[in-house]
Design a protein around this motif. Structure first.
Motif, short mmCIF file in Angstrom:
data_model
loop_
_atom_site.label_atom_id
_atom_site.label_comp_id
_atom_site.label_asym_id
_atom_site.label_seq_id
_atom_site.Cartn_x
_atom_site.Cartn_y
_atom_site.Cartn_z
N SER A 66 -75.70 -1.51 29.56
CA SER A 66 -76.04 -2.00 28.22
C SER A 66 -77.19 -1.23 27.57
N GLU A 67 -78.14 -0.75 28.37
CA GLU A 67 -79.32 -0.10 27.80
C GLU A 67 -79.16 1.41 27.62
N ARG A 68 -78.29 2.05 28.40
CA ARG A 68 -78.20 3.51 28.32
C ARG A 68 -76.80 4.06 28.17
N LEU A 69 -75.85 3.56 28.96
CA LEU A 69 -74.52 4.17 28.99
C LEU A 69 -73.78 4.01 27.67
N VAL A 70 -73.81 2.83 27.10
CA VAL A 70 -73.11 2.59 25.83
C VAL A 70 -73.67 3.50 24.74
N ARG A 71 -74.98 3.64 24.68
CA ARG A 71 -75.63 4.50 23.68
C ARG A 71 -75.24 5.96 23.90
N ALA A 72 -75.28 6.43 25.15
CA ALA A 72 -74.95 7.82 25.46
C ALA A 72 -73.51 8.15 25.09
N ALA A 73 -72.59 7.25 25.39
CA ALA A 73 -71.19 7.47 25.03
C ALA A 73 -71.02 7.50 23.51
N GLY A 74 -71.77 6.65 22.82
CA GLY A 74 -71.71 6.65 21.36
C GLY A 74 -72.23 7.95 20.76
N LEU A 75 -73.30 8.48 21.31
CA LEU A 75 -73.83 9.76 20.83
C LEU A 75 -72.86 10.90 21.13
N ALA A 76 -72.27 10.89 22.31
CA ALA A 76 -71.30 11.92 22.66
C ALA A 76 -70.08 11.85 21.74
N ALA A 77 -69.71 10.65 21.34
CA ALA A 77 -68.55 10.47 20.46
C ALA A 77 -68.76 11.12 19.10
N GLN A 78 -70.00 11.37 18.73
CA GLN A 78 -70.30 12.01 17.45
C GLN A 78 -70.19 13.54 17.55
N GLU A 79 -70.02 14.06 18.75
CA GLU A 79 -69.95 15.51 18.95
C GLU A 79 -68.52 16.00 18.85
N ARG A 83 -69.99 15.89 30.80
CA ARG A 83 -71.31 16.46 30.58
C ARG A 83 -71.88 16.09 29.22
N GLN A 84 -71.03 15.89 28.23
CA GLN A 84 -71.51 15.47 26.92
C GLN A 84 -72.19 14.10 27.00
N VAL A 85 -71.60 13.20 27.74
CA VAL A 85 -72.21 11.87 27.92
C VAL A 85 -73.46 12.00 28.79
N GLU A 86 -73.35 12.73 29.89
CA GLU A 86 -74.46 12.89 30.82
C GLU A 86 -75.71 13.42 30.12
N LYS A 87 -75.52 14.36 29.21
CA LYS A 87 -76.63 14.96 28.47
C LYS A 87 -77.42 13.89 27.70
N HIS A 88 -76.73 12.91 27.17
CA HIS A 88 -77.39 11.85 26.39
C HIS A 88 -78.00 10.76 27.26
N LEU A 89 -77.67 10.75 28.54
CA LEU A 89 -78.27 9.76 29.45
C LEU A 89 -79.70 10.14 29.78
N GLY A 90 -80.02 11.42 29.68
CA GLY A 90 -81.37 11.87 29.99
C GLY A 90 -81.50 12.25 31.45
#
Length: 97
Positions: free
Chosen positions: A61-74, A18-25
């Motif tokens: 490349s456009e969304r998943l990598v970014r979302a996982a990176g943002l979740a990794a900061q949590e 859910r942490q990653v999903e939240k950042h996917l929008g």
């Protein structure tokens, strides 16, 4: 041709998913036909069906990598676990699309 991706992520919990999903929008990615996610014996499993491989690669490349990176900061998210998955790609002429 439809393109399927199965991700088995050992030791990943629903909370981490859910942490990653939240950042996917909230909007559905272009080309995604079906998305199923839930617990497995090892952790968490995601199954996606895309219109073709190019649609999946764009999303990756456009969304998943970014979302996982943002979740990794949590706090409480271990990106090493989410990065460890077996990926099986399936294309199927037998699929009714």
């Amino acid at each position: 041709m439809p393109f399927g991706v199965v991700q088995d992520m050992p030791a990943v919990s629903e909370r981490e998913y859910r942490q990653v999903e939240k950042h996917l929008g909230p909007d559905r990615p272009p080309g995604l036909l079906a998305h199923v996610a839930g617990p497995s014996e090892e952790g968490w499993r995601i199954i996606n069906i895309w219109v073709d491989e190019a649609a999946f690669r764009r999303f990756q490349s456009e969304r998943l990598v970014r979302a996982a990176g943002l979740a990794a900061q949590e706090d409480g998210f271990d990106p090493a676990k989410a990065a460890t998955f077996r990926s099986v790609s399936v294309d199927g002429a037998e699929m009714p699309f």
